[in-house]
Design an enzyme around this catalytic site. Structure first.
Site, short mmCIF file in Angstrom:
data_model
loop_
_atom_site.label_atom_id
_atom_site.label_comp_id
_atom_site.label_asym_id
_atom_site.label_seq_id
_atom_site.Cartn_x
_atom_site.Cartn_y
_atom_site.Cartn_z
N ASP A 1 116.13 -40.91 -44.77
CA ASP A 1 115.69 -42.44 -43.74
C ASP A 1 117.42 -42.60 -43.51
OD1 ASP A 1 114.24 -44.59 -42.44
OD2 ASP A 1 114.69 -45.92 -44.04
N GLU B 1 118.13 -26.38 -56.98
CA GLU B 1 118.00 -26.19 -57.90
C GLU B 1 116.02 -25.30 -57.88
OE1 GLU B 1 117.07 -29.40 -60.96
OE2 GLU B 1 119.23 -30.15 -60.24
#
Ligand code: NOJ
Length: 565
Positions: free
Chosen positions: A220, A273
């Site tokens: 957003d 990750e």
């Protein structure tokens, strides 16, 4: 994108990651399906309709926020990034949603509101309570400027998203006797991302969902997160702004700063990750072409994977407009990068109204959306041609309409091309022609009134009708998935007349080429004949049954399009 290793054979488009060939369907959960009869859509409702999403032929589900929230901006005001608002369900429902989507081969993206929280978030409540507590600097606080009434003049000239009503982005807190920054609405205070603890807490929230298996995030107002650390005034520079939003101040120090691009890279590292398959970041960012492209970083230092391109929300219905945009995106987003096309979302007018209710025109744009090189995004209800539903401003639930526009006379508001009451594009999803459109049980009052044309613009009625909007989207998205040329092929515009947008999609660079397609749409008022630049082609999908192919020439009636191959 990882730099290519010179010791390996060259990459083929077939090797590119999933997000380069995906298509996205946006669910606004409050308005999608209500499973428990409270009039509000919920996560079990989304789960119950996963088959619809899969049958439509899209690849990724993007779910607008369902996190803990007082719902002042219907979830874009979060009070716990790792919690679920009770009206939407539970964490177990989220897990079931992810599992159910994955079982159907769908990816899932959640909606991350990183720029601001709710003013009821415990972090903000603590921050507001004084200048020395543990969360004191988690938000952007500042003393007022001198002059005017003492301490009550905002620190600088930064404007909120409601700039049109010349609203300062600074809000006075009587409790703390300081100003806090709220770039969007006053009850959405901006987090201070320059504070290491904020960064870590937010990255941990991101990891929380990644661990649960989500495949990516829509971000957003991502370009607003990192503001100028020196608080400099924005320069006066009236412009139309990105996505045709009128602005008086150039947002030099509050939007798209270099630190924002760095944040994109840092967030990508958090996703990395989690290894393969790649978790994906799709940014809601505004600005000129170069700025948007900048958010994707470089091959050595990648940023976001995708950014929304909102030009198609404010299009001119002309072939020249679309050809220009397509050429620009082809230049700026060479494969494996992808443009991300948007015709509708939960904030802006629906496509049906942009085309003045003309189904033929809406069908033409559906053909373009699903066949261009890039990531098509659809908003719930677009697939059945749901229109805006006019709702008076005085009844608005939307905080923008309630806060800023209640004074606008209805006669004026009715005529505006862009909706200032976003409720009008958030009416309940239309599943059937029955009472409450199948959104909620009969007799229950949905949180927003039902939309228009429920009898025909619904999933059940349109299913199996070869002339329906739904079946058009299904055919296009099915074809897009089946044909490598459509989900990973190169795009080449082909000149075919002033009113025509025509292009080929080709896999000639693949290790396994073949199945190329040609797409032509006629946006003009007269029929056109277009020479198909490939032998032995057949019509695969048309928006209008009168479109015909004979002797290598495609005849397209006004406002029609065809895919051949
Ligand atoms: C953009 C979202 O799409 C909109 O619905 C929301 O109100 C604002 N950002 C604030 O989070």
């Amino acid at each position: 994108m990882a730099p290519s290793n010179p010791n390996l054979p060259p990459r083929s488009p077939e090797d590119e990651p999933w997000w380069t060939r995906t298509s996205i369907y946006q669910v606004y959960p409050r308005s999608f399906a209500d499973s428990n009869g409270d009039g509000i859509g919920d996560l079990p409702g989304v789960i119950a309709h996963l088959d619809h999403v899969a049958d439509l032929g899209v690849d990724t589900l993007w779910v607008s926020p369902f996190f803990s929230s007082p719902q002042a901006d219907f979830g874009y005001d979060v009070t716990d990034y790792c919690g679920v608002a009770p009206e939407y369900g539970t964490l177990e429902d989220v897990d079931a949603l992810i599992a159910g989507a994955h079982q159907r081969g769908l990816k899932v993206m959640f909606d991350l509101v990183l720029n601001h929280t709710s003013d009821q978030h415990p972090w903000f409540v603590s921050s507001r309570s004084g200048k020395s507590g543990p969360k004191a600097d988690w938000y952007i606080w500042h003393d007022g400027r001198s002059g005017g009434r003492r301490g009550r003049r905002p620190p600088n000239n930064w404007r909120s998203a409601m700039e049109v009503s010349s609203t300062s982005a600074w809000q006075w807190s009587p409790e703390r006797q300081q100003w806090y920054l709220a770039s969007f609405l006053p009850f959405q205070p901006d987090l201070n991302w320059r504070h290491p603890e904020v960064r870590e807490a937010m990255f941990e929230a991101v990891r929380f969902w990644l661990r649960r298996g989500v495949d990516g995030f829509r971000l957003d107002i991502f370009g607003s997160i990192m503001k100028d650390p020196r608080w400099r005034d924005n320069p006066l520079e009236p412009s139309l702004g990105g996505g045709a939003i009128a602005r008086i101040w150039k947002r030099k120090f509050t939007e798209n700063t270099p630190d924002n691009v760095q944040l994109a890279k840092d967030l990508r590292a958090v996703c990395a990750e989690f290894g393969d398959p790649e978790r994906v970041l799709l940014g809601e960012v505004f600005g000129d072409g170069a700025t948007l492209r900048g958010f994707l970083g470089t091959p050595h230092e990648p940023g976001l994977h995708l950014v929304f391109l909102f030009d198609f929300l404010a299009y001119t219905y002309s072939a020249a407009f679309f050809r220009d945009r397509i050429s620009e995106y082809e230049r700026d987003y060479p494969a494996p990068l992808q443009p991300t096309y948007v015709l509708e979302n939960h904030d802006r007018s629906r496509l049906m109204d942009r085309v003045g209710g003309d189904l033929d025109k809406a069908r033409v744009l559906a053909v373009l959306l699903c066949t261009l090189r890039g990531v098509p995004t659809l908003y719930q209800g677009q697939e059945v041609g749901m229109p805006n539903t006019y709702l008076p401003l005085r009844t608005a639930r939307d905080p923008i309409a309630r806060t800023y526009f209640r004074w606008v006379p209805e006669v004026v508001s009715k005529r505006l091309a862009e909706r200032i009451n976003r409720d009008e594009v958030r009416t309940p999803m239309q599943w059937t022609a029955a009472e409450n459109a199948g959104f909620t049980q009969p007799g229950v009052r949905p949180w927003l009134p039902l939309g228009k044309h429920v009898a025909t613009r619904n999933v059940a009625t349109q299913t199996g009708d070869p002339t329906s909007m739904l079946e058009l989207y299904r055919s296009l998205l099915r074809l897009r998935r089946e044909r490598p040329a459509l989900h990973r092929g190169a795009l080449q515009l082909v000149p075919a007349g002033e009113d025509v947008v025509a292009f080929t999609r080709s896999t000639s660079h693949d290790r396994h080429p073949g199945g190329d397609v040609f797409v032509a749409v006629n946006l003009g008022r007269s029929p056109v004949s277009v020479r198909v630049p490939m032998p032995a082609a057949q019509v695969l999908v048309t928006s209008n049954r009168a479109a015909a192919l004979a002797g290598g020439t495609l005849t397209l009636p006004p406002d029609s399009g065809a895919v051949v191959g």
